[in-house]
Motif scaffolding. Structure first.
Motif, PDB file in Angstrom:
ATOM      1  N   TRP A   1       0.841  -1.206   0.000  1.00 44.21           N
ATOM      2  CA  TRP A   1       0.000   0.000   0.000  1.00 44.21           C
ATOM      3  C   TRP A   1       0.876   1.256   0.000  1.00 44.21           C
ATOM      4  O   TRP A   1       0.688   2.176  -0.790  1.00 44.21           O
ATOM      5  N   GLU A   2       1.850   1.278   0.900  1.00 40.12           N
ATOM      6  CA  GLU A   2       2.738   2.432   0.994  1.00 40.12           C
ATOM      7  C   GLU A   2       3.666   2.525  -0.218  1.00 40.12           C
ATOM      8  O   GLU A   2       3.919   3.618  -0.744  1.00 40.12           O
ATOM      9  N   ALA A   3       4.180   1.391  -0.671  1.00 40.58           N
ATOM     10  CA  ALA A   3       5.088   1.394  -1.812  1.00 40.58           C
ATOM     11  C   ALA A   3       4.414   1.944  -3.064  1.00 40.58           C
ATOM     12  O   ALA A   3       5.070   2.549  -3.922  1.00 40.58           O
ATOM     13  N   ALA A   4       3.102   1.738  -3.177  1.00 40.52           N
ATOM     14  CA  ALA A   4       2.376   2.192  -4.370  1.00 40.52           C
ATOM     15  C   ALA A   4       2.340   3.709  -4.487  1.00 40.52           C
ATOM     16  O   ALA A   4       2.049   4.243  -5.563  1.00 40.52           O
ATOM     17  N   ALA A   5       2.646   4.427  -3.408  1.00 44.31           N
ATOM     18  CA  ALA A   5       2.622   5.897  -3.439  1.00 44.31           C
ATOM     19  C   ALA A   5       3.943   6.498  -3.909  1.00 44.31           C
ATOM     20  O   ALA A   5       4.049   7.723  -4.048  1.00 44.31           O
ATOM     21  N   ARG A   6       4.948   5.682  -4.174  1.00 44.16           N
ATOM     22  CA  ARG A   6       6.273   6.219  -4.501  1.00 44.16           C
ATOM     23  C   ARG A   6       6.310   7.115  -5.734  1.00 44.16           C
ATOM     24  O   ARG A   6       7.082   8.074  -5.758  1.00 44.16           O
ATOM     25  N   PRO A   7       5.515   6.848  -6.782  1.00 46.75           N
ATOM     26  CA  PRO A   7       5.548   7.785  -7.922  1.00 46.75           C
ATOM     27  C   PRO A   7       5.232   9.217  -7.531  1.00 46.75           C
ATOM     28  O   PRO A   7       5.794  10.156  -8.105  1.00 46.75           O
ATOM     29  N   ALA A   8       4.354   9.411  -6.555  1.00 50.32           N
ATOM     30  CA  ALA A   8       4.056  10.769  -6.095  1.00 50.32           C
ATOM     31  C   ALA A   8       5.275  11.369  -5.406  1.00 50.32           C
ATOM     32  O   ALA A   8       5.617  12.540  -5.625  1.00 50.32           O
ATOM     33  N   GLU A   9       5.951  10.590  -4.557  1.00 49.35           N
ATOM     34  CA  GLU A   9       7.167  11.062  -3.902  1.00 49.35           C
ATOM     35  C   GLU A   9       8.211  11.466  -4.935  1.00 49.35           C
ATOM     36  O   GLU A   9       8.844  12.521  -4.834  1.00 49.35           O
ATOM     37  N   GLU A  10       8.388  10.604  -5.940  1.00 46.91           N
ATOM     38  CA  GLU A  10       9.403  10.850  -6.967  1.00 46.91           C
ATOM     39  C   GLU A  10       9.082  12.090  -7.791  1.00 46.91           C
ATOM     40  O   GLU A  10       9.989  12.710  -8.366  1.00 46.91           O
ATOM     41  N   ALA A  11       7.797  12.465  -7.826  1.00 50.00           N
ATOM     42  CA  ALA A  11       7.393  13.664  -8.566  1.00 50.00           C
ATOM     43  C   ALA A  11       7.491  14.926  -7.704  1.00 50.00           C
ATOM     44  O   ALA A  11       7.119  16.011  -8.146  1.00 50.00           O
TER      45      ALA A  11
END
Length: 304
Positions: A151-161
């Motif tokens: 669940w948390e890993a799926a949010a990484r694209p937002a972090e990377e942006a």
């Protein structure tokens, strides 16, 4: 903080609906991400519906224009059904695909929101017994831990942006109108409440008001990113919580539920109910958050 445009998924759930009410009361503009086409556009309660289809990884990105924060709470209820293989997959996929849809949409925006508060849970740590656990504790090794990690890993694209992402690892939110409290309080009011299993398992409870306040604190406080435990600062055993509920409601608590009965009634989910999470909100406290209901009795009274 002056009025913002804030998007919320899971806005009709226990936490989401309380969060929306709180935001509207303080003059914020709320965008609800909704699946039904009939609920898009301006709504009678002053919110705006924007379409999304998490299973298809689709979000109406144009409807998120001008949004400054997103709170992502959507996901199939952990305790709503017996954990069959099919429902376990629904629990996992509803969280992972929904987060992938949101994070991907934000990452593709020219001007993304400044913050994403992404739902998670203290289940991340697995069963931890009587040990006091904060955000530095490692990932657990059971089903819910695996779900929370994905669940948390799926949010990484937002972090990377470049979006600030805070992971809200919620404990047991106490309310008489939803969640576990909606099942427990009626039993205790009838004098049928009692400890579950040994009663020595720790439950990290938090009042609904403090849960909402903590989510808003994560939205409003610049620099807060990574995991935050959204639990009260004083975890209690199930035995202690049982005594508190009986005392507050003025009812006896004579009927313990043996562990074998939990397993018969709940199947694999009994491991979670009889398991132990002694989780504390270290990072919230260090950031200056103040709990209105810091102990179990205050949280129970607030729920009533």
């Amino acid at each position: 903080m002056e009025g913002m445009r804030i998007a919320v998924t899971g806005s009709t759930g226990l936490i989401g609906s309380a969060l929306v009410r709180s935001l509207l009361a303080d003059g914020h503009e709320v965008v609800r991400l909704v699946r039904q086409r009939s609920r898009t556009g301006p709504q009678a309660d002053g919110t705006t519906g924007v379409g999304w289809n998490p299973q298809a990884l689709q979000v109406d990105v144009a409807g998120l224009a001008g949004v400054e924060a997103v709170v992502h709470l959507a996901g199939a209820g952990i305790g709503e059904r017996r954990w069959t293989a099919a429902y376990k997959e629904e629990i996992r996929s509803s969280r992972v695909l929904g987060t992938e849809a949101i994070a991907g949409a934000l990452a593709g925006m020219k001007e993304p929101p400044r913050v994403l508060v992404n739902g998670s849970a203290v289940g991340y740590y697995g069963q931890t017994g009587a040990r006091v656990i904060d955000e530095e504790a490692p990932l657990g090794d059971d089903f819910l831990a695996e779900v929370c990690a994905a669940w948390e890993a799926a949010a990484r694209p937002a972090e990377e942006a470049g979006v600030r992402v805070a992971y809200a690892r919620s404990g047991m939110v106490l309310s008489a109108s939803g969640g576990a409290g909606a099942r427990l309080f009626p039993l205790f009011r009838l004098g049928l409440g009692g400890r579950l299993g040994s009663g020595e398992q720790y439950w990290s409870v938090v009042s609904l008001a403090d849960e909402v306040a903590a989510l808003r604190f994560l939205i409003d406080t610049d620099g807060l990113s990574g995991p935050f435990n959204l639990t009260g600062p004083e975890p209690v055993t199930n035995r202690e919580l049982t005594a508190v509920m009986g005392r507050v409601l003025g009812r006896p608590t004579p009927f313990p539920v043996p562990e074998f009965a939990l397993k018969v009634a709940l199947g694999e989910m009994a491991v979670e109910v009889a398991g132990s999470h002694r989780v504390v909100p270290r990072r919230l406290l260090e950031a200056g958050f103040t709990f209105r209901h810091p102990d179990a009795e205050a949280a129970v009274r607030a729920a009533l």
